[in-house]
Design a protein around this motif. Structure first.
Motif, mmCIF file in Angstrom:
data_model
loop_
_atom_site.group_PDB
_atom_site.id
_atom_site.type_symbol
_atom_site.label_atom_id
_atom_site.label_comp_id
_atom_site.label_asym_id
_atom_site.label_seq_id
_atom_site.Cartn_x
_atom_site.Cartn_y
_atom_site.Cartn_z
ATOM 1 N N HIS A 88 0.842 -1.189 0.000
ATOM 2 C CA HIS A 88 0.000 0.000 0.000
ATOM 3 C C HIS A 88 0.877 1.238 0.000
ATOM 4 C CE1 HIS A 88 -3.584 -2.376 0.698
ATOM 5 N NE2 HIS A 88 -2.935 -3.020 1.645
ATOM 6 N N ASN A 90 1.391 5.263 0.486
ATOM 7 C CA ASN A 90 0.784 6.264 1.354
ATOM 8 C C ASN A 90 -0.124 7.158 0.530
ATOM 9 O OD1 ASN A 90 2.109 5.311 3.590
ATOM 10 N ND2 ASN A 90 3.858 6.637 3.326
ATOM 11 N N ASP A 91 -1.377 7.171 0.895
ATOM 12 C CA ASP A 91 -2.370 7.971 0.199
ATOM 13 C C ASP A 91 -2.289 9.401 0.722
ATOM 14 O OD1 ASP A 91 -4.510 8.860 -1.226
ATOM 15 O OD2 ASP A 91 -6.015 7.748 -0.101
ATOM 16 N N ALA A 93 -4.376 11.778 0.717
ATOM 17 C CA ALA A 93 -5.595 12.182 1.428
ATOM 18 C C ALA A 93 -5.573 11.663 2.869
ATOM 19 C CB ALA A 93 -6.825 11.669 0.691
ATOM 20 N N LYS A 94 -5.093 10.450 3.061
ATOM 21 C CA LYS A 94 -5.011 9.896 4.415
ATOM 22 C C LYS A 94 -4.004 10.682 5.260
ATOM 23 C CE LYS A 94 -6.261 5.164 3.274
ATOM 24 N NZ LYS A 94 -5.793 3.780 3.183
ATOM 25 N N ILE A 95 -2.883 11.014 4.645
ATOM 26 C CA ILE A 95 -1.858 11.774 5.369
ATOM 27 C C ILE A 95 -2.401 13.141 5.768
ATOM 28 C CG2 ILE A 95 0.399 12.883 5.135
ATOM 29 C CD1 ILE A 95 1.201 10.514 3.337
ATOM 30 N N LEU A 97 -5.559 13.990 6.201
ATOM 31 C CA LEU A 97 -6.579 13.784 7.232
ATOM 32 C C LEU A 97 -5.936 13.558 8.595
ATOM 33 C CD1 LEU A 97 -9.607 13.472 7.840
ATOM 34 C CD2 LEU A 97 -9.314 11.029 7.421
ATOM 35 N N LEU A 98 -4.901 12.736 8.657
ATOM 36 C CA LEU A 98 -4.203 12.502 9.925
ATOM 37 C C LEU A 98 -3.567 13.786 10.453
ATOM 38 C CD1 LEU A 98 -2.542 9.035 9.303
ATOM 39 C CD2 LEU A 98 -4.386 9.556 10.881
#
Length: 138
Positions: A88, A90-91, A93-95, A97-98
Protein backbone atom coordinates in the motif's frame (compact mmCIF):
# COMPACT_ATOMS: atom_id res chain seq x y z
CA UNK A 1 1.71 -30.77 -26.71
CA UNK A 2 -2.04 -30.64 -26.04
CA UNK A 3 -3.22 -29.35 -22.67
CA UNK A 4 -6.57 -29.21 -20.92
CA UNK A 5 -6.14 -26.26 -18.58
CA UNK A 6 -9.01 -26.65 -16.11
CA UNK A 7 -12.08 -25.49 -18.07
CA UNK A 8 -10.16 -24.49 -21.20
CA UNK A 9 -9.77 -27.37 -23.67
CA UNK A 10 -7.46 -27.80 -26.68
CA UNK A 11 -4.68 -25.57 -25.35
CA UNK A 12 -1.11 -25.79 -26.62
CA UNK A 13 2.05 -25.84 -24.53
CA UNK A 14 4.84 -23.61 -25.92
CA UNK A 15 7.93 -21.73 -24.86
CA UNK A 16 7.40 -17.99 -25.40
CA UNK A 17 10.46 -15.82 -24.80
CA UNK A 18 12.04 -18.81 -23.04
CA UNK A 19 9.12 -19.01 -20.60
CA UNK A 20 6.77 -22.00 -20.46
CA UNK A 21 3.29 -20.94 -21.51
CA UNK A 22 -0.12 -22.32 -22.33
CA UNK A 23 -1.81 -20.92 -25.45
CA UNK A 24 -5.62 -20.94 -25.45
CA UNK A 25 -7.59 -21.68 -28.61
CA UNK A 26 -9.13 -18.68 -30.42
CA UNK A 27 -12.73 -19.58 -29.56
CA UNK A 28 -12.23 -19.50 -25.76
CA UNK A 29 -14.63 -17.50 -23.60
CA UNK A 30 -13.17 -14.23 -22.24
CA UNK A 31 -14.48 -14.99 -18.74
CA UNK A 32 -12.47 -18.22 -18.57
CA UNK A 33 -9.38 -16.55 -19.94
CA UNK A 34 -9.50 -13.89 -17.25
CA UNK A 35 -10.40 -16.39 -14.54
CA UNK A 36 -7.23 -18.39 -15.22
CA UNK A 37 -5.01 -15.31 -15.76
CA UNK A 38 -4.49 -15.46 -19.49
CA UNK A 39 -3.21 -12.32 -21.15
CA UNK A 40 -3.60 -11.31 -24.77
CA UNK A 41 -0.49 -10.99 -26.91
CA UNK A 42 -0.07 -8.42 -29.67
CA UNK A 43 -0.74 -11.13 -32.28
CA UNK A 44 -4.19 -11.76 -30.72
CA UNK A 45 -3.41 -15.05 -29.02
CA UNK A 46 -4.21 -15.60 -25.33
CA UNK A 47 -1.38 -16.93 -23.18
CA UNK A 48 -0.97 -18.06 -19.58
CA UNK A 49 2.62 -17.99 -18.34
CA UNK A 50 2.95 -20.99 -16.09
CA UNK A 51 3.71 -20.94 -12.38
CA UNK A 52 6.44 -23.11 -10.89
CA UNK A 53 3.90 -25.65 -9.64
CA UNK A 54 2.29 -25.90 -13.08
CA UNK A 55 5.71 -26.40 -14.68
CA UNK A 56 6.47 -29.21 -12.21
CA UNK A 57 3.10 -30.83 -12.97
CA UNK A 58 3.73 -30.76 -16.72
CA UNK A 59 7.29 -32.07 -16.37
CA UNK A 60 6.02 -34.95 -14.21
CA UNK A 61 3.44 -35.86 -16.87
CA UNK A 62 5.48 -35.50 -20.07
CA UNK A 63 4.75 -39.09 -21.08
CA UNK A 64 1.03 -38.32 -21.38
CA UNK A 65 -0.39 -37.42 -24.79
CA UNK A 66 -2.70 -34.83 -23.22
CA UNK A 67 -1.81 -32.98 -20.02
CA UNK A 68 -4.97 -32.53 -17.97
CA UNK A 69 -4.93 -29.86 -15.27
CA UNK A 70 -8.47 -30.79 -14.23
CA UNK A 71 -6.95 -33.68 -12.31
CA UNK A 72 -4.87 -31.33 -10.19
CA UNK A 73 -7.30 -28.62 -9.13
CA UNK A 74 -5.20 -28.19 -6.00
CA UNK A 75 -2.31 -26.66 -7.98
CA UNK A 76 -4.31 -23.61 -9.00
CA UNK A 77 -5.53 -23.00 -5.43
CA UNK A 78 -1.99 -23.36 -4.07
CA UNK A 79 -0.56 -20.89 -6.55
CA UNK A 80 -3.29 -18.41 -5.52
CA UNK A 81 -2.43 -18.70 -1.83
CA UNK A 82 1.24 -17.80 -2.36
CA UNK A 83 0.69 -14.36 -3.82
CA UNK A 84 2.81 -11.62 -2.30
CA UNK A 85 0.92 -9.24 -0.07
CA UNK A 86 -0.06 -6.05 -1.88
CA UNK A 87 2.01 -3.03 -0.99
CA UNK A 88 0.00 0.00 0.00
CA UNK A 89 1.35 3.36 -0.98
CA UNK A 90 0.78 6.26 1.35
CA UNK A 91 -2.37 7.97 0.20
CA UNK A 92 -1.98 11.79 0.32
CA UNK A 93 -5.60 12.18 1.43
CA UNK A 94 -5.01 9.90 4.42
CA UNK A 95 -1.86 11.77 5.37
CA UNK A 96 -3.68 15.11 5.15
CA UNK A 97 -6.58 13.78 7.23
CA UNK A 98 -4.20 12.50 9.93
CA UNK A 99 -2.42 15.86 9.97
CA UNK A 100 -5.72 17.76 10.39
CA UNK A 101 -6.90 15.41 13.17
CA UNK A 102 -3.57 15.78 14.99
CA UNK A 103 -3.75 19.57 14.69
CA UNK A 104 -7.35 19.66 15.99
CA UNK A 105 -6.55 17.41 18.98
CA UNK A 106 -3.50 19.56 19.81
CA UNK A 107 -5.56 22.74 19.59
CA UNK A 108 -8.27 21.23 21.82
CA UNK A 109 -5.71 20.24 24.47
CA UNK A 110 -4.09 23.69 24.31
CA UNK A 111 -7.53 25.35 24.71
CA UNK A 112 -8.43 23.25 27.75
CA UNK A 113 -5.08 23.95 29.41
CA UNK A 114 -5.42 27.69 28.72
CA UNK A 115 -8.93 27.72 30.15
CA UNK A 116 -7.79 25.95 33.31
CA UNK A 117 -4.94 28.45 33.74
CA UNK A 118 -7.34 31.39 33.33
CA UNK A 119 -9.73 29.92 35.88
CA UNK A 120 -6.89 29.48 38.37
CA UNK A 121 -5.88 33.14 37.88
CA UNK A 122 -9.51 34.24 38.35
CA UNK A 123 -9.72 32.34 41.62
CA UNK A 124 -6.57 34.12 42.86
CA UNK A 125 -8.05 37.50 41.89
CA UNK A 126 -11.36 36.73 43.62
CA UNK A 127 -9.57 35.73 46.84
CA UNK A 128 -7.57 38.95 46.86
CA UNK A 129 -10.62 41.08 45.94
CA UNK A 130 -11.83 41.85 49.49
CA UNK A 131 -8.32 42.90 50.52
CA UNK A 132 -8.01 45.31 47.62
CA UNK A 133 -11.41 46.84 48.43
CA UNK A 134 -10.48 47.53 52.01
CA UNK A 135 -7.24 49.22 50.96
CA UNK A 136 -9.09 51.54 48.61
CA UNK A 137 -11.58 52.56 51.37
CA UNK A 138 -8.80 53.63 53.70
Amino acid sequence: MKVIFYEIYDCEYELLNDKPAIIAPYCTDDYLLKKYRFIQLLDGRWVHYMTEREIVYISNNLNESIINFNNCDEIYRLSDSHKPAPQHKNDPAKILLLFIITFMVSYLIWSVVSCINECNECKKDIKSFPDSCQESQD
